[in-house]
Design a protein around this motif. Structure first.
Motif, mmCIF file in Angstrom:
data_model
loop_
_atom_site.group_PDB
_atom_site.id
_atom_site.type_symbol
_atom_site.label_atom_id
_atom_site.label_comp_id
_atom_site.label_asym_id
_atom_site.label_seq_id
_atom_site.Cartn_x
_atom_site.Cartn_y
_atom_site.Cartn_z
ATOM 1 N N ILE A 1 0.874 -1.175 0.000
ATOM 2 C CA ILE A 1 0.000 0.000 0.000
ATOM 3 C C ILE A 1 0.911 1.225 0.000
ATOM 4 O O ILE A 1 1.342 1.680 1.058
ATOM 5 N N PRO A 2 1.248 1.747 -1.179
ATOM 6 C CA PRO A 2 2.268 2.791 -1.260
ATOM 7 C C PRO A 2 1.767 4.213 -1.009
ATOM 8 O O PRO A 2 2.521 5.173 -1.143
ATOM 9 N N THR A 3 0.485 4.371 -0.666
ATOM 10 C CA THR A 3 -0.098 5.705 -0.535
ATOM 11 C C THR A 3 0.270 6.357 0.795
ATOM 12 O O THR A 3 0.102 5.751 1.856
ATOM 13 N N GLN A 4 0.708 7.595 0.739
ATOM 14 C CA GLN A 4 0.874 8.391 1.954
ATOM 15 C C GLN A 4 -0.489 8.939 2.347
ATOM 16 O O GLN A 4 -1.182 9.546 1.534
ATOM 17 N N ILE A 5 -0.888 8.729 3.597
ATOM 18 C CA ILE A 5 -2.212 9.157 4.063
ATOM 19 C C ILE A 5 -2.056 10.172 5.184
ATOM 20 O O ILE A 5 -1.375 9.907 6.184
ATOM 21 N N GLN A 6 -2.670 11.334 4.993
ATOM 22 C CA GLN A 6 -2.777 12.336 6.054
ATOM 23 C C GLN A 6 -4.196 12.256 6.602
ATOM 24 O O GLN A 6 -5.160 12.516 5.889
ATOM 25 N N PHE A 7 -4.319 11.876 7.867
ATOM 26 C CA PHE A 7 -5.634 11.577 8.443
ATOM 27 C C PHE A 7 -5.911 12.474 9.635
ATOM 28 O O PHE A 7 -5.032 12.717 10.469
ATOM 29 N N GLY A 8 -7.167 12.921 9.750
ATOM 30 C CA GLY A 8 -7.624 13.590 10.956
ATOM 31 C C GLY A 8 -8.281 14.930 10.685
ATOM 32 O O GLY A 8 -8.088 15.536 9.621
ATOM 33 N N PRO A 9 -9.088 15.411 11.644
ATOM 34 C CA PRO A 9 -9.730 16.721 11.485
ATOM 35 C C PRO A 9 -8.694 17.813 11.212
ATOM 36 O O PRO A 9 -7.664 17.893 11.882
ATOM 37 N N GLY A 10 -8.987 18.624 10.200
ATOM 38 C CA GLY A 10 -8.079 19.702 9.838
ATOM 39 C C GLY A 10 -6.956 19.320 8.908
ATOM 40 O O GLY A 10 -6.148 20.166 8.518
ATOM 41 N N SER A 11 -6.893 18.048 8.500
ATOM 42 C CA SER A 11 -5.749 17.591 7.706
ATOM 43 C C SER A 11 -5.754 18.114 6.271
ATOM 44 O O SER A 11 -4.745 17.988 5.571
ATOM 45 N N LEU A 12 -6.847 18.728 5.809
ATOM 46 C CA LEU A 12 -6.813 19.337 4.478
ATOM 47 C C LEU A 12 -5.683 20.366 4.377
ATOM 48 O O LEU A 12 -5.081 20.517 3.310
ATOM 49 N N GLU A 13 -5.383 21.041 5.481
ATOM 50 C CA GLU A 13 -4.338 22.058 5.465
ATOM 51 C C GLU A 13 -2.980 21.486 5.077
ATOM 52 O O GLU A 13 -2.107 22.224 4.604
ATOM 53 N N SER A 14 -2.788 20.179 5.254
ATOM 54 C CA SER A 14 -1.506 19.573 4.881
ATOM 55 C C SER A 14 -1.251 19.655 3.386
ATOM 56 O O SER A 14 -0.106 19.523 2.933
ATOM 57 N N LEU A 15 -2.307 19.878 2.584
ATOM 58 C CA LEU A 15 -2.123 20.033 1.140
ATOM 59 C C LEU A 15 -1.225 21.221 0.823
ATOM 60 O O LEU A 15 -0.554 21.239 -0.206
ATOM 61 N N GLY A 16 -1.192 22.200 1.700
ATOM 62 C CA GLY A 16 -0.329 23.360 1.492
ATOM 63 C C GLY A 16 1.106 23.131 1.910
ATOM 64 O O GLY A 16 1.964 23.999 1.686
ATOM 65 N N ARG A 17 1.395 21.956 2.506
ATOM 66 C CA ARG A 17 2.751 21.664 2.993
ATOM 67 C C ARG A 17 3.388 20.454 2.336
ATOM 68 O O ARG A 17 4.600 20.403 2.166
ATOM 69 N N GLU A 18 2.572 19.456 2.022
ATOM 70 C CA GLU A 18 3.118 18.194 1.521
ATOM 71 C C GLU A 18 3.725 18.361 0.127
ATOM 72 O O GLU A 18 3.251 19.165 -0.676
ATOM 73 N N LYS A 19 4.760 17.565 -0.123
ATOM 74 C CA LYS A 19 5.338 17.545 -1.465
ATOM 75 C C LYS A 19 4.328 16.946 -2.427
ATOM 76 O O LYS A 19 3.813 15.842 -2.205
#
Length: 393
Positions: free
Chosen positions: A8-26
């Motif tokens: 399962i090669p997918t990186q998963i950002q999980f949890g309330p408010g995690s949409l904001e990680s789209l502005g940080r993740e590569k």
């Protein structure tokens, strides 16, 4: 210990408010095709604008493709791929429920590969050609808890001209990044919350009884079933219950991991046939309609596995004769459906006709016959017809 393989090669950002990680993740490119539904909910709730702004924060441009239907169709896959080519998009972002993310995966396949999407489909009238050209990277942002598609490579598309609804996937259709933010699920109404939650439930339950289940998939499946059974009634009753939303979202992501390490069984083939003929039928609702008859049939095939599912659903099995324990899973299923207000669903509500049952049975086997091979005991056509007939009302 039996041998098995897991990937399962997918990186998963999980949890309330995690949409904001789209502005940080590569992220995997510089211009995204954002794939959303035609209903306008992503715009209304501000999710689309937030996503585009977070991409822009990283210097990434975006183009919107907003035509996806609840049961996504072949022509929109081809149209989305043409738009991505025309605009020079180098990755595809699915924002929304399973239909948008599945469509994003299929579009990502067709940007560089020639011909028609159905050329690459195995089953039905598909030609089963190999995917030879690069698949664009995929980012998934799920706003529902149902399909688990953020954690698996699978995509389901309908060829509307042929009444064929067929799954497809390759290792390259795993998302590179998935964001699971339960706050984005607060807007889902109760009935759709229930349908989607049961879809996740059946991915897990079918994966647990499939003949390719592994110790890893069993861990994911039982925890997914436990979480749905405990928390789905809560979130149907109160959609703003963020704890329950988060638990059901986790169950959904785990069910996608089940899909990556085990498989659905023939119940999914049977439902795909129904919603191929009646696209307005929500997938989860169709599964609910079939479920009691389907799992009753398999109670004698995998009694210990159904008994263990019953325990995960909260049933006490130790005081029950061993021969009766498997049917406790069906009892628990009925209780859960009542608790979520979906126990009165009828196939006739969606125009499905009893006289057409043999056609549905044939379609299920012709289009998604591979899932019948995942059953621990073979279902012949008469068995399939009998399950449909018992489920019909």
């Amino acid at each position: 210990m039996e041998q098995f393989s897991t990937y399962i090669p997918t990186q998963i950002q999980f949890g309330p408010g995690s949409l904001e990680s789209l502005g940080r993740e590569k992220l995997p490119g510089k211009k995204a095709l954002i794939v959303v539904s035609a209903g306008g909910s992503m715009k209304r709730h501000g999710y689309l604008d937030r996503t585009a702004a977070l991409l822009k924060k990283q210097g990434i441009d975006s183009v919107i493709f907003d035509k996806i239907l609840p049961n996504p169709i072949l022509s929109h896959v081809m149209e989305g791929a043409a738009l991505a080519r025309q605009e020079g998009c180098d990755f595809v972002l699915g924002l929304g429920g399973g239909s948008s993310i599945d469509s994003a995966k299929s579009i990502a396949v067709m940007v560089n590969n020639p011909g028609d999407y159905w050329d690459y489909i195995n089953g039905g009238s598909g030609k089963g050609k190999p995917v030879t050209e690069a698949v664009l990277p995929i980012v998934a942002i799920t706003t529902t808890a149902g399909t688990g598609t953020e954690a698996d490579p699978w995509t389901v598309i309908t060829n509307q001209d042929k009444n064929e609804k067929i799954g497809f996937g390759t290792p390259d259709t795993f998302p590179t990044l998935s964001i699971v933010d339960p706050e984005l699920m607060l807007s889902v109404p109760p009935k759709l919350t229930a349908y989607q939650g049961f879809d996740a439930f059946f991915h897990a339950a079918e994966g647990y009884i499939a003949n390719i289940a592994t110790p890893i998939s069993d861990l994911y499946a039982l925890e997914s079933v436990r979480l749905v059974s405990r928390y789905l009634p809560r979130v149907v009753a109160d959609g703003n219950d963020i704890e329950a939303r988060s638990k059901v979202a986790l169950a959904n992501t785990l069910s996608g991991m089940v899909e990556s390490t085990s498989s659905c069984t023939s119940e999914h083939s049977m439902e795909h046939a129904l919603s191929a003929f009646k696209p307005e039928l929500p997938h989860g609702a169709g599964l609910i309609m079939l479920s009691k008859a389907y799992f009753t049939h398999f109670a004698s095939v995998v009694p210990q596995r159904l008994a263990t599912l019953a325990e995960a659903m909260g049933e006490e099995t130790s005081a029950v004769p061993e021969a009766d324990r498997a049917m406790l899973m069906v009892t628990a299923l009925e209780k859960l459906q009542r608790a979520c207000g979906v126990d009165e669903l009828k196939m006739s509500d969606y125009g499905l006709e009893k006289a057409q049952i043999p056609a549905y049975a044939q379609n299920a086997r012709n289009t998604m016959g591979g899932l019948f091979e995942m059953d621990r005991a073979p279902l012949n056509t008469q068995d399939v017809i009998a399950i449909y007939e018992k489920a019909y009302r």
